[in-house]
Motif scaffolding. Sequence first.
Motif, short mmCIF file in Angstrom:
data_model
loop_
_atom_site.label_atom_id
_atom_site.label_comp_id
_atom_site.label_asym_id
_atom_site.label_seq_id
_atom_site.Cartn_x
_atom_site.Cartn_y
_atom_site.Cartn_z
N UNK A 68 59.80 45.31 56.27
CA UNK A 68 58.69 44.43 55.87
C UNK A 68 57.63 45.26 55.16
N UNK A 69 56.84 44.57 54.36
CA UNK A 69 55.89 45.27 53.47
C UNK A 69 54.48 45.30 54.03
N UNK A 70 54.30 44.96 55.29
CA UNK A 70 52.95 44.90 55.87
C UNK A 70 52.52 43.45 55.96
N UNK A 116 45.45 43.07 48.88
CA UNK A 116 44.98 44.04 47.90
C UNK A 116 46.08 44.63 47.01
N UNK A 117 47.29 44.77 47.56
CA UNK A 117 48.36 45.39 46.76
C UNK A 117 48.89 44.47 45.66
N UNK A 138 52.17 40.39 47.72
CA UNK A 138 52.63 41.63 47.10
C UNK A 138 54.05 41.46 46.56
N UNK A 139 54.93 40.84 47.37
CA UNK A 139 56.29 40.57 46.90
C UNK A 139 56.25 39.79 45.59
N UNK A 140 55.41 38.75 45.56
CA UNK A 140 55.33 37.90 44.37
C UNK A 140 54.88 38.73 43.17
N UNK A 145 47.33 43.09 43.10
CA UNK A 145 46.74 43.10 41.76
C UNK A 145 47.41 44.10 40.81
N UNK A 146 47.62 45.31 41.29
CA UNK A 146 48.12 46.37 40.39
C UNK A 146 49.39 45.97 39.63
N UNK A 147 50.42 45.49 40.32
CA UNK A 147 51.65 45.16 39.59
C UNK A 147 51.45 44.12 38.49
N UNK A 148 50.52 43.18 38.69
CA UNK A 148 50.31 42.21 37.60
C UNK A 148 49.39 42.78 36.54
N UNK A 149 48.42 43.55 36.98
CA UNK A 149 47.50 44.18 36.02
C UNK A 149 48.27 45.09 35.04
#
Length: 424
Positions: free
Chosen positions: A202-204, A268-269, A210-212, A271-275
């Motif tokens: 699991x990712x927390x 919080x995690x 975050x998965x999305x 944002x970065x992948x979409x940014x």
Amino acid sequence: MKVFKFGGASIKDAEAVKNVGEIITGYPDQKILIVISAVGKSTNKLEEITQLYIDSNSELASKIATLKKEHINIVESLSNDHKTDETKIIFEQLKVDIEKIFGYLEKLFSNEANQDYDIIYDQVVPVGELLSTKIVSAYLNSINLLNSWTDARKLILTDSSFRNAEVDWQLTEMSIQNLEWEENLIVTQGFIGGTKGNFMTTLGREGSDYSAAIFSNLLNAESLTIWKDVDGVLNADPKFFNNTIKLDNISYKEAIELAYFGASVIHPKTIKPVQNKNIPLWVKSFINANEPGTLINDNTDKDDEITKYIFKSDQVLMSFSPKDFSFIKEKNISEIFDALAGQKLEVSTIQNSAINFSISVDYDKNKIEKLLQTLQEKYTIKYNQGLELLTIRHFDDEILAKLINGRQVFLEQKSRNTVRVLMY
Ligand code: ASP
Ligand code: MG
């Protein structure tokens, strides 16, 4: 293609699941990957079940039975509406799938719990997402929103840091590129992944967002929409504030600041992948699905228009001073941070003086005890618990004075845009 994420509240009962169907119906003929977390508070219940198993507690069986009943009730209620031969088959199959998942748990629990807590947790808790996605996928198929159920454990590949797994981006990219779109819609799980050795991870907590975001990044989605029970990102938590304002548009940067310092609306995690790929992120209400919600993108123009308040409770302030009365040097700081990283404790504020180094972190009994054990030989450690961290973005002195009035302030940090106060 688009990515949608639905959280536990949006599928908490049969009515809610039907509402998800209505939302999807509003996007005809579009390719959408739908990421779903566990029904309602199932994850908390599965955490409890994990603990009962480890403790060999006799309540285990009844707790599992209750969880099963809750899921079966949703299925019964969904299947009552549609009684054609085709839908009967879909729901019969769904019941078989649910039985299988609970059969897996029973088999697991028939062995003695002799592994590490975190490993066991990750072999139990993802069941929530497996169940919820089976239900939503079957329901959507039953109303002719044809979709394929896809196993996120085969797509999001991670290391073996159970309960807080690190995504292996290379392997994940490869597996996601091979994803086949048999239908326009894919239904998959948030929060969970798998190791190369086929263990679940699991990712927390609250990690479905975050998965999305991972899926959005690797599929180069045109947008990601997170469907919530609020109208969008608000300037404060309505639990603490009366006159909250919905934000129409904020930048990724602003969103990260808000999420990191405790705004619970998005993980919080996320944002970065979409940014990184400049993918617009929408936070929209599943109750008022036609309202525009909040758009998060690279536009920073509106960031300073509205003051934002974020409270983070249950903070612990720790101050370290070397027992040999020496000054705090780089070496000490690196030692302290090594110990923090060793426990995966995330620091929310930092302050140092010549003989003192202070940090605040989220309260976590086990991790903090271990941290103190590591450092107490060399450092005198002062420790305050139960504090609240208030962050105000684009602040105003008058408002700040009001909010901290009568409170005991332990630490205050101001920059041009942001003030942070740790108080009791
Ligand atoms: N179901 C998981 C949790 O409650 C993941 C999520 O909701 O995002 O933590
Ligand atoms: Mg959840």
